[in-house]
Design a protein around this motif. Structure first.
Motif, PDB file in Angstrom:
ATOM      1  N   UNK A   1      27.703  87.464  60.406  1.00 50.89           N
ATOM      2  CA  UNK A   1      27.892  86.198  61.081  1.00 50.89           C
ATOM      3  C   UNK A   1      28.594  86.408  62.413  1.00 50.89           C
ATOM      4  N   UNK A   2      28.670  85.373  63.190  1.00 52.59           N
ATOM      5  CA  UNK A   2      29.180  85.446  64.560  1.00 52.59           C
ATOM      6  C   UNK A   2      30.700  85.300  64.589  1.00 52.59           C
ATOM      7  N   UNK A   3      31.402  86.389  64.320  1.00 52.61           N
ATOM      8  CA  UNK A   3      32.871  86.372  64.327  1.00 52.61           C
ATOM      9  C   UNK A   3      33.393  86.858  65.678  1.00 52.61           C
ATOM     10  N   UNK A   4      32.965  86.219  66.742  1.00 53.33           N
ATOM     11  CA  UNK A   4      33.351  86.603  68.097  1.00 53.33           C
ATOM     12  C   UNK A   4      34.401  85.619  68.594  1.00 53.33           C
ATOM     13  N   UNK A   5      35.486  86.143  69.167  1.00 53.89           N
ATOM     14  CA  UNK A   5      36.486  85.311  69.827  1.00 53.89           C
ATOM     15  C   UNK A   5      36.352  85.541  71.316  1.00 53.89           C
ATOM     16  N   UNK A   6      36.191  84.468  72.088  1.00 57.83           N
ATOM     17  CA  UNK A   6      36.036  84.578  73.529  1.00 57.83           C
ATOM     18  C   UNK A   6      37.399  84.712  74.185  1.00 57.83           C
ATOM     19  N   UNK A   7      37.495  85.614  75.170  1.00 56.74           N
ATOM     20  CA  UNK A   7      38.734  85.829  75.902  1.00 56.74           C
ATOM     21  C   UNK A   7      38.912  84.818  77.021  1.00 56.74           C
ATOM     22  N   UNK A   8      40.082  84.828  77.666  1.00 56.66           N
ATOM     23  CA  UNK A   8      40.380  83.838  78.707  1.00 56.66           C
ATOM     24  C   UNK A   8      39.587  84.033  79.998  1.00 56.66           C
ATOM     25  N   UNK A   9      39.034  85.223  80.236  1.00 57.96           N
ATOM     26  CA  UNK A   9      38.274  85.469  81.465  1.00 57.96           C
ATOM     27  C   UNK A   9      36.889  84.817  81.425  1.00 57.96           C
ATOM     28  N   UNK A  10      36.369  84.539  80.228  1.00 58.12           N
ATOM     29  CA  UNK A  10      35.059  83.902  80.075  1.00 58.12           C
ATOM     30  C   UNK A  10      35.255  82.388  80.023  1.00 58.12           C
ATOM     31  N   UNK A  11      34.502  81.656  80.839  1.00 61.20           N
ATOM     32  CA  UNK A  11      34.705  80.214  80.959  1.00 61.20           C
ATOM     33  C   UNK A  11      33.591  79.382  80.330  1.00 61.20           C
ATOM     34  N   UNK A  75      11.889  87.749  73.705  1.00 58.53           N
ATOM     35  CA  UNK A  75      11.391  88.494  72.546  1.00 58.53           C
ATOM     36  C   UNK A  75      12.476  89.236  71.774  1.00 58.53           C
ATOM     37  N   UNK A  76      13.723  88.777  71.850  1.00 57.48           N
ATOM     38  CA  UNK A  76      14.794  89.401  71.080  1.00 57.48           C
ATOM     39  C   UNK A  76      14.961  88.677  69.752  1.00 57.48           C
ATOM     40  N   UNK A  77      15.472  89.403  68.761  1.00 58.77           N
ATOM     41  CA  UNK A  77      15.765  88.809  67.458  1.00 58.77           C
ATOM     42  C   UNK A  77      17.178  88.217  67.487  1.00 58.77           C
ATOM     43  N   UNK A  78      17.483  87.419  66.502  1.00 57.94           N
ATOM     44  CA  UNK A  78      18.766  86.727  66.418  1.00 57.94           C
ATOM     45  C   UNK A  78      19.947  87.693  66.504  1.00 57.94           C
ATOM     46  N   UNK A  79      19.885  88.806  65.775  1.00 58.74           N
ATOM     47  CA  UNK A  79      20.976  89.788  65.794  1.00 58.74           C
ATOM     48  C   UNK A  79      21.114  90.454  67.156  1.00 58.74           C
TER      49      UNK A  79
END
Length: 94
Positions: A1-11, A75-79
């Motif tokens: 699953x998508x366990x990504x935490x976005x950092x402060x530099x990404x808006x 043409x990319x897959x979900x992963x």
């Protein structure tokens, strides 16, 4: 699953896709399978989904100072799309 935490530099993240094209199928699958957990880990972060007919799927990442980076998603897959998101999150804008 998508366990990504976005950092402060990404808006902001913008995902562009076509509702019917074969090249956008992986993006549609990503939205169905992983978008909810991605937003659950980043509830206040703007993740914009934009649908448009006959457009090639793309991911736009906006960083501090208005710097943007575009990643094609044809043409990319979900992963593989999740992997591209992880790459833009880890990227340091220049």
């Amino acid at each position: 699953m998508a366990a990504i935490k976005f950092g402060p530099h990404l808006k902001e993240l913008r995902i562009l896709l076509c509702q019917t094209s074969k090249s956008s199928q992986g993006v549609r699958d990503f939205i169905q399978q992983q978008y909810v957990s991605l937003k659950a880990n980043n509830p206040q972060f703007p993740v914009l989904i934009r649908e448009c007919s006959s457009i090639e799927p793309s991911l736009y990442a906006r960083y501090e100072f208005g710097i943007e980076h575009c990643v094609p998603l044809q043409n990319l897959k979900s992963d593989e799309i999740l992997q591209r998101i992880q790459e833009v999150v880890a990227r340091t804008p220049k």
